[in-house]
Design a protein around this motif. Sequence first.
Motif, short mmCIF file in Angstrom:
data_model
loop_
_atom_site.label_atom_id
_atom_site.label_comp_id
_atom_site.label_asym_id
_atom_site.label_seq_id
_atom_site.Cartn_x
_atom_site.Cartn_y
_atom_site.Cartn_z
N UNK A 81 -109.27 -8.95 58.68
CA UNK A 81 -109.17 -7.76 59.53
C UNK A 81 -110.57 -7.20 59.76
N UNK A 82 -110.67 -6.33 60.76
CA UNK A 82 -111.95 -5.74 61.11
C UNK A 82 -112.46 -4.85 59.98
N UNK A 83 -113.78 -4.69 59.94
CA UNK A 83 -114.40 -3.82 58.94
C UNK A 83 -114.02 -2.35 59.16
N UNK A 84 -113.55 -2.02 60.35
CA UNK A 84 -113.22 -0.62 60.65
C UNK A 84 -111.83 -0.22 60.17
N UNK A 85 -111.04 -1.14 59.69
CA UNK A 85 -109.65 -0.84 59.35
C UNK A 85 -109.53 -0.20 57.97
N UNK A 86 -108.41 0.54 57.79
CA UNK A 86 -108.06 1.13 56.50
C UNK A 86 -107.44 0.02 55.66
N UNK A 87 -108.10 -0.39 54.59
CA UNK A 87 -107.65 -1.53 53.81
C UNK A 87 -106.34 -1.27 53.08
N UNK A 88 -106.10 -0.03 52.67
CA UNK A 88 -104.82 0.30 52.03
C UNK A 88 -103.67 0.11 53.02
N UNK B 161 -107.43 -8.22 64.23
CA UNK B 161 -107.85 -9.47 63.60
C UNK B 161 -109.01 -9.99 64.43
N UNK B 162 -110.24 -9.81 63.99
CA UNK B 162 -111.39 -10.03 64.88
C UNK B 162 -111.68 -11.50 65.13
N UNK B 163 -112.28 -11.74 66.31
CA UNK B 163 -112.84 -13.05 66.59
C UNK B 163 -114.18 -13.17 65.85
N UNK B 164 -114.63 -14.37 65.59
CA UNK B 164 -115.99 -14.52 65.04
C UNK B 164 -117.03 -13.95 65.99
N UNK B 165 -118.01 -13.20 65.45
CA UNK B 165 -119.04 -12.55 66.26
C UNK B 165 -120.37 -13.26 66.03
N UNK B 166 -121.08 -13.55 67.11
CA UNK B 166 -122.39 -14.18 67.02
C UNK B 166 -123.41 -13.32 67.77
N UNK C 147 -118.13 -13.00 57.64
CA UNK C 147 -119.15 -12.78 58.64
C UNK C 147 -118.74 -11.77 59.69
N UNK C 148 -117.46 -11.71 60.04
CA UNK C 148 -116.99 -10.76 61.05
C UNK C 148 -115.69 -10.08 60.65
N UNK C 149 -115.26 -10.27 59.41
CA UNK C 149 -113.99 -9.67 58.97
C UNK C 149 -113.95 -9.57 57.46
N UNK C 150 -113.05 -8.70 56.98
CA UNK C 150 -112.73 -8.66 55.55
C UNK C 150 -111.50 -9.54 55.36
N UNK C 151 -111.66 -10.60 54.61
CA UNK C 151 -110.61 -11.61 54.48
C UNK C 151 -109.69 -11.30 53.30
N UNK C 152 -108.42 -11.60 53.48
CA UNK C 152 -107.44 -11.39 52.41
C UNK C 152 -106.47 -12.57 52.36
N UNK C 153 -105.66 -12.58 51.31
CA UNK C 153 -104.65 -13.61 51.14
C UNK C 153 -103.37 -12.96 50.66
N UNK C 154 -102.26 -13.29 51.31
CA UNK C 154 -100.95 -12.79 50.90
C UNK C 154 -100.13 -14.00 50.44
N UNK C 155 -99.50 -13.87 49.27
CA UNK C 155 -98.81 -15.00 48.65
C UNK C 155 -97.35 -14.64 48.41
N UNK C 156 -96.46 -15.56 48.73
CA UNK C 156 -95.03 -15.34 48.47
C UNK C 156 -94.36 -16.69 48.22
N UNK C 157 -93.17 -16.64 47.59
CA UNK C 157 -92.46 -17.85 47.17
C UNK C 157 -91.28 -18.14 48.08
N UNK C 158 -90.98 -19.45 48.22
CA UNK C 158 -89.81 -19.88 48.98
C UNK C 158 -89.08 -20.96 48.18
N UNK C 159 -87.78 -21.08 48.41
CA UNK C 159 -87.02 -22.19 47.83
C UNK C 159 -87.37 -23.46 48.60
N UNK C 160 -87.68 -24.51 47.85
CA UNK C 160 -88.25 -25.71 48.47
C UNK C 160 -87.42 -26.95 48.14
#
Length: 312
Positions: free
Chosen positions: A199-206, A278-283, A237-250
């Motif tokens: 997400x963009x650096x300007x967003x509220x992370x909470x 969700x920002x594009x890469x900035x150059x 480089x252009x965003x604060x990156x995160x990961x969300x994890x969840x389980x599924x029956x497989x």
Amino acid sequence: MEFSTLFNDLRSKFNEEVTSKLETWLDTLISMLPEMVMALLVLIVFYVIGKLVRQAVHKLLSKATMNKTVIDLLETIVGIMIISIGIFIALSVLNLDGAVTSLLAGAGIVGLALGFAFQDIASNFISGIILTLRHPFGIGDIIETNDIYGTVRKLNLRNTILQTPQGQIVYIPNKMVFENPLSNFTDERQRRIDLSCGVSYAEDLEQVRQLAIEAIEELENYDSDKDILFFFDEFGGSSINFKVCFWVNFRRNSDFLTPRSDAIMALKKKFDENDITIPFPIRTLDFGIRGGEKLDSMLKGTAPAEENGADS
């Protein structure tokens, strides 16, 4: 006359020699009759024992594996070993110890030669038996080994046969499967999906964290008995990156691919509804010899020189 006499003498000697040999063999046969009967009884007893042991081995292996090829092969090997022991004992009863020694020596030499000639086949064969008995995967399981991902279609005495998600059939030697790491994705019947985003650096992370978890909770095909995990990974480089994890029956590949696709769509929709970018890469491009100059300033600096050159 002399020829007839010579012929008669030769025939007489031949008949005497044959009769003598036959009498000797008959005497030997009669003298060895008890040993032969005993040797025959030994063979019968070991044949019965071999049959009973094969039945026991079949029942035992049927509980450990469903691979009929391996079961039949091990049954046959055990049966041949027991019959071979019976033959050696029968020969010893007949006082043919020299023949027993010769057979053992010949079998050892032949076995050694075959071992060197077919060591790869033997390795795959033994590995296939161990894999069958240890049962790290079964037919229909989804595994990854030797950088190959697919569904197990068959395990024979030489190869493990996989079918990739794209439909290709891959034959992997059992030795490679046995000696290298193996991942079984269906053994626990569950699999975790790790979805990365930024997400963009300007967003509220909470707010970002709350919206991401809500998006996953709205899915129909995730395991609600396990917590949804959320972690911020890095300042990109252009965003604060995160990961969300969840389980599924497989059970099959679609049980993983479909929830992951649904999660991507739900996350994008949730962020769009709440103006989360969700920002594009900035150059940033620097111009000039020393850098730090923008394109418009460079154009302004060169414009007068071009005009002067035109006037002259």
